[in-house]
Design a protein around this motif. Structure first.
Motif, mmCIF file in Angstrom:
data_model
loop_
_atom_site.group_PDB
_atom_site.id
_atom_site.type_symbol
_atom_site.label_atom_id
_atom_site.label_comp_id
_atom_site.label_asym_id
_atom_site.label_seq_id
_atom_site.Cartn_x
_atom_site.Cartn_y
_atom_site.Cartn_z
ATOM 1 N N VAL A 57 0.866 -1.185 0.000
ATOM 2 C CA VAL A 57 0.000 0.000 0.000
ATOM 3 C C VAL A 57 0.899 1.229 0.000
ATOM 4 O O VAL A 57 1.848 1.317 0.770
ATOM 5 N N GLN A 58 0.590 2.154 -0.879
ATOM 6 C CA GLN A 58 1.328 3.416 -0.950
ATOM 7 C C GLN A 58 0.307 4.548 -0.893
ATOM 8 O O GLN A 58 -0.688 4.509 -1.614
ATOM 9 N N THR A 59 0.560 5.534 -0.050
ATOM 10 C CA THR A 59 -0.320 6.695 0.030
ATOM 11 C C THR A 59 0.414 7.893 -0.537
ATOM 12 O O THR A 59 1.534 8.198 -0.135
ATOM 13 N N TRP A 60 -0.220 8.529 -1.500
ATOM 14 C CA TRP A 60 0.346 9.715 -2.131
ATOM 15 C C TRP A 60 -0.420 10.929 -1.632
ATOM 16 O O TRP A 60 -1.602 11.055 -1.886
ATOM 17 N N LYS A 61 0.260 11.792 -0.926
ATOM 18 C CA LYS A 61 -0.367 13.011 -0.420
ATOM 19 C C LYS A 61 -0.072 14.161 -1.376
ATOM 20 O O LYS A 61 0.855 14.092 -2.177
ATOM 21 N N GLU A 62 -0.857 15.201 -1.283
ATOM 22 C CA GLU A 62 -0.689 16.381 -2.140
ATOM 23 C C GLU A 62 0.744 16.898 -2.073
ATOM 24 O O GLU A 62 1.330 17.276 -3.068
ATOM 25 N N GLU A 63 1.326 16.854 -0.877
ATOM 26 C CA GLU A 63 2.660 17.419 -0.699
ATOM 27 C C GLU A 63 3.788 16.415 -0.969
ATOM 28 O O GLU A 63 4.953 16.744 -0.831
ATOM 29 N N THR A 64 3.463 15.185 -1.401
ATOM 30 C CA THR A 64 4.498 14.191 -1.696
ATOM 31 C C THR A 64 5.364 14.672 -2.850
ATOM 32 O O THR A 64 4.859 15.077 -3.895
ATOM 33 N N LYS A 65 6.676 14.632 -2.634
ATOM 34 C CA LYS A 65 7.608 15.063 -3.677
ATOM 35 C C LYS A 65 8.140 13.824 -4.381
ATOM 36 O O LYS A 65 8.404 12.807 -3.763
ATOM 37 N N MET A 66 8.306 13.926 -5.684
ATOM 38 C CA MET A 66 8.821 12.812 -6.450
ATOM 39 C C MET A 66 10.173 13.192 -7.047
ATOM 40 O O MET A 66 10.363 14.320 -7.510
ATOM 41 N N ALA A 67 11.102 12.249 -7.013
ATOM 42 C CA ALA A 67 12.421 12.492 -7.602
ATOM 43 C C ALA A 67 12.342 12.215 -9.100
ATOM 44 O O ALA A 67 11.806 11.191 -9.517
ATOM 45 N N ILE A 68 12.871 13.113 -9.873
ATOM 46 C CA ILE A 68 12.875 12.957 -11.332
ATOM 47 C C ILE A 68 14.322 13.001 -11.800
ATOM 48 O O ILE A 68 15.056 13.920 -11.467
ATOM 49 N N LYS A 69 14.723 12.008 -12.563
ATOM 50 C CA LYS A 69 16.110 11.959 -13.080
ATOM 51 C C LYS A 69 16.221 12.691 -14.380
ATOM 52 O O LYS A 69 15.376 12.756 -15.171
#
Length: 115
Positions: A103-115
């Motif tokens: 289970v993964q919860t993605w919140k509005e403020e979740t930051k994603m790393a982009i290469k």
């Protein structure tokens, strides 16, 4: 008097149930497309059956028409990634063998790393 009240309750419940919109079932090849409705007539849930078992993608909507869930089935078993939109973010549930694998919860403020 007690019997009269009980009769009135039963009658009112049966009238409320009579106002529900019946689900719609349509043949689509070897599948049956099912559409369920909210009381106001908007689509509540749509998906497919094969051999009377849930199959493929099922999508659920709230009473305002917003998508609230996407689910996947194979022969009635939960499979793959499911997505559920909640007020606090998106929940991703991964199923394997019809059991929750992660289970993964993605919140509005979740930051994603982009290469």
């Amino acid at each position: 008097m007690k019997k009269l009240i009980i009769a009135a309750c039963i009658l009112s419940v049966s009238l409320l149930q009579a106002q529900d919109i019946e689900p719609k079932f349509e043949k689509s090849g070897d599948l049956v497309k099912a559409t369920y409705f909210h009381k106001d007539g908007k689509v509540k849930e749509q998906g497919f059956f094969k051999d009377k078992k849930l199959t493929g993608t099922w999508v659920s909507f709230d009473s305002e028409g917003n998508k609230i869930a996407i689910a996947h089935y194979e022969a009635g078993k939960k499979v793959g990634k499911w997505f559920m939109w909640k007020k606090d973010g998106l929940k991703e549930i991964d199923y394997a063998n019809s059991a929750i694998a992660s289970v993964q919860t993605w919140k509005e403020e979740t930051k994603m790393a982009i290469k």
